[in-house]
Design an enzyme around this catalytic site. Structure first.
Site, PDB file in Angstrom:
ATOM      1  CG  ASP A  67      -0.274  -0.298   2.532  1.00 39.22           C
ATOM      2  OD1 ASP A  67       0.964  -0.329   2.573  1.00 39.22           O
ATOM      3  OD2 ASP A  67      -0.980  -0.484   3.532  1.00 39.22           O
ATOM      4  CG  ASN A 138      -9.193  -0.555  11.744  1.00 36.52           C
ATOM      5  OD1 ASN A 138      -8.217  -1.174  11.313  1.00 36.52           O
ATOM      6  ND2 ASN A 138      -9.712   0.486  11.123  1.00 36.52           N
ATOM      7  CG  HIS A 140      -6.111  -1.386   8.624  1.00 38.32           C
ATOM      8  ND1 HIS A 140      -6.245  -0.117   9.135  1.00 38.32           N
ATOM      9  CD2 HIS A 140      -4.782  -1.600   8.526  1.00 38.32           C
ATOM     10  CE1 HIS A 140      -5.045   0.397   9.339  1.00 38.32           C
ATOM     11  NE2 HIS A 140      -4.140  -0.485   8.984  1.00 38.32           N
ATOM     12  CD  GLU A 145      -8.830   1.663   7.302  1.00 34.66           C
ATOM     13  OE1 GLU A 145      -8.938   0.839   8.238  1.00 34.66           O
ATOM     14  OE2 GLU A 145      -8.140   2.692   7.382  1.00 34.66           O
TER      15      GLU A 145
HETATM   16  C1  GLP Z   1      -0.826   0.749   8.543  1.00 33.59           C
HETATM   17  C2  GLP Z   1      -0.524   0.149   7.156  1.00 33.59           C
HETATM   18  C3  GLP Z   1      -0.483  -1.331   7.196  1.00 33.59           C
HETATM   19  C4  GLP Z   1       0.254  -1.735   8.438  1.00 33.59           C
HETATM   20  C5  GLP Z   1      -0.611  -1.445   9.629  1.00 33.59           C
HETATM   21  C6  GLP Z   1       0.071  -1.628  10.953  1.00 33.59           C
HETATM   22  O1  GLP Z   1      -1.841   1.673   8.499  1.00 33.59           O
HETATM   23  N1  GLP Z   1      -1.406   0.549   6.123  1.00 33.59           N
HETATM   24  O2  GLP Z   1       0.099  -1.843   6.009  1.00 33.59           O
HETATM   25  O3  GLP Z   1       0.524  -3.112   8.398  1.00 33.59           O
HETATM   26  O4  GLP Z   1      -1.210  -0.167   9.527  1.00 33.59           O
HETATM   27  O5  GLP Z   1       1.040  -0.647  11.163  1.00 33.59           O
HETATM   28  P1  GLP Z   1       2.058  -0.718  12.371  1.00 33.59           P
HETATM   29  O6  GLP Z   1       2.963  -1.859  12.073  1.00 33.59           O
HETATM   30  O7  GLP Z   1       2.796   0.590  12.349  1.00 33.59           O
HETATM   31  O8  GLP Z   1       1.278  -0.910  13.598  1.00 33.59           O
END
Ligand code: GLP
Length: 242
Positions: A67, A138, A140, A145
């Site tokens: 992403d 959440n 995702h 989402e």
């Molecule tokens: C983000 C990204 C995801 C990521 C997730 C967790 O918003 N879009 O690809 O895996 O949330 O992020 P983090 O590892 O910083 O908790």
């Protein structure tokens, strides 16, 4: 789903990196699906260290990231493209032409067109052998989402308040955080032959609990992965126990 519970972030990173390293050793032309965020930083540093010790060769590996924010300049230090350069791409012998990430440097109206091309490129590369995923608070995955329905292919999305609150503080001025993103869809992710999910910290407990104890629901996009035949979840005790 195979679940591995670790003492802490360090052990999670060791075990996650070992899985990716094993994939690359077994298949030097592996196609890796990669993720950004705080969860994989430790894993990437271990992969870089293994490369520096001469234990890993990325010269034939291809990577496709999950992403990217939309719109964002890839040179912006908060872009996922900049993150990948900093933590992995520029530190191992991956060929620049083999490192891919959705382009966030376009207007929302123009995003659809590039999304189909991104999925086609993954297919043309033979599909993803191992997809690394973090998980949002959440539930995702990428930027898929919680919603009434989930998209199959790569697509543009409007970010939720939960995600804006979680990621906003990473921007010098949280109001500069883009309100949209481009993400692989659940189908793009699900097509991977193997999936590795990593999660650490209490903030991820609800998502992990929902994933392990709940049913399959689009309200928790990660739960769709319960149907996939080869998923490993590596999490720390805090994410597992709360
Ligand atoms: C983000 C990204 C995801 C990521 C997730 C967790 O918003 N879009 O690809 O895996 O949330 O992020 P983090 O590892 O910083 O908790």
């Amino acid at each position: 789903m195979k679940v591995i519970v670790c003492e802490n972030y360090e052990e999670m990173s060791d075990k996650g990196a070992a899985l990716i390293a094993a994939e690359v050793r077994q298949n030097p032309e592996a196609v890796l699906g990669l993720a950004t965020g705080s969860s994989p930083i430790g894993m990437y540093s271990r992969l870089v260290a293994a490369y520096e010790r001469g234990e890993l060769d990325f010269s034939k590996v291809k990577t496709y990231n999950l992403d990217e924010y939309l719109p964002i300049d890839p040179a912006n230090k908060n872009s996922y493209c900049a993150f990948m350069h900093e933590h992995l791409w520029d530190k191992v012998n991956l060929k620049p032409e083999n490192c891919h990430i959705p382009n966030g440097n376009i207007a929302l109206e123009d995003a659809e067109a590039q999304c189909a091309a991104y999925d086609d490129a993954i297919k043309a590369a033979g599909g993803i052998d191992l997809q690394l995923l973090g998980i949002g608070r959440n539930g995702h995955i990428g930027f898929n989402e919680p919603a009434e329905s989930l998209s199959v292919g790569t697509h543009p999305v409007k970010l939720t308040e939960s995600t804006l609150a979680a990621n906003g503080p990473l921007f010098d001025d949280p109001s500069e955080m883009p309100r949209h993103a481009v993400t692989m869809g659940m189908g793009s992710i699900f097509s991977a032959k193997k999936i590795l999910i990593i999660a650490n910290g209490k903030a991820k407990h609800d998502a992990i609990k929902g994933l392990l104890n709940g049913g399959i629901t689009t309200a928790l996009p990660a739960s769709i992965l319960l149907l996939h035949p080869d998923v490993t979840l590596i999490c720390d005790k805090e994410a597992y126990n709360g």
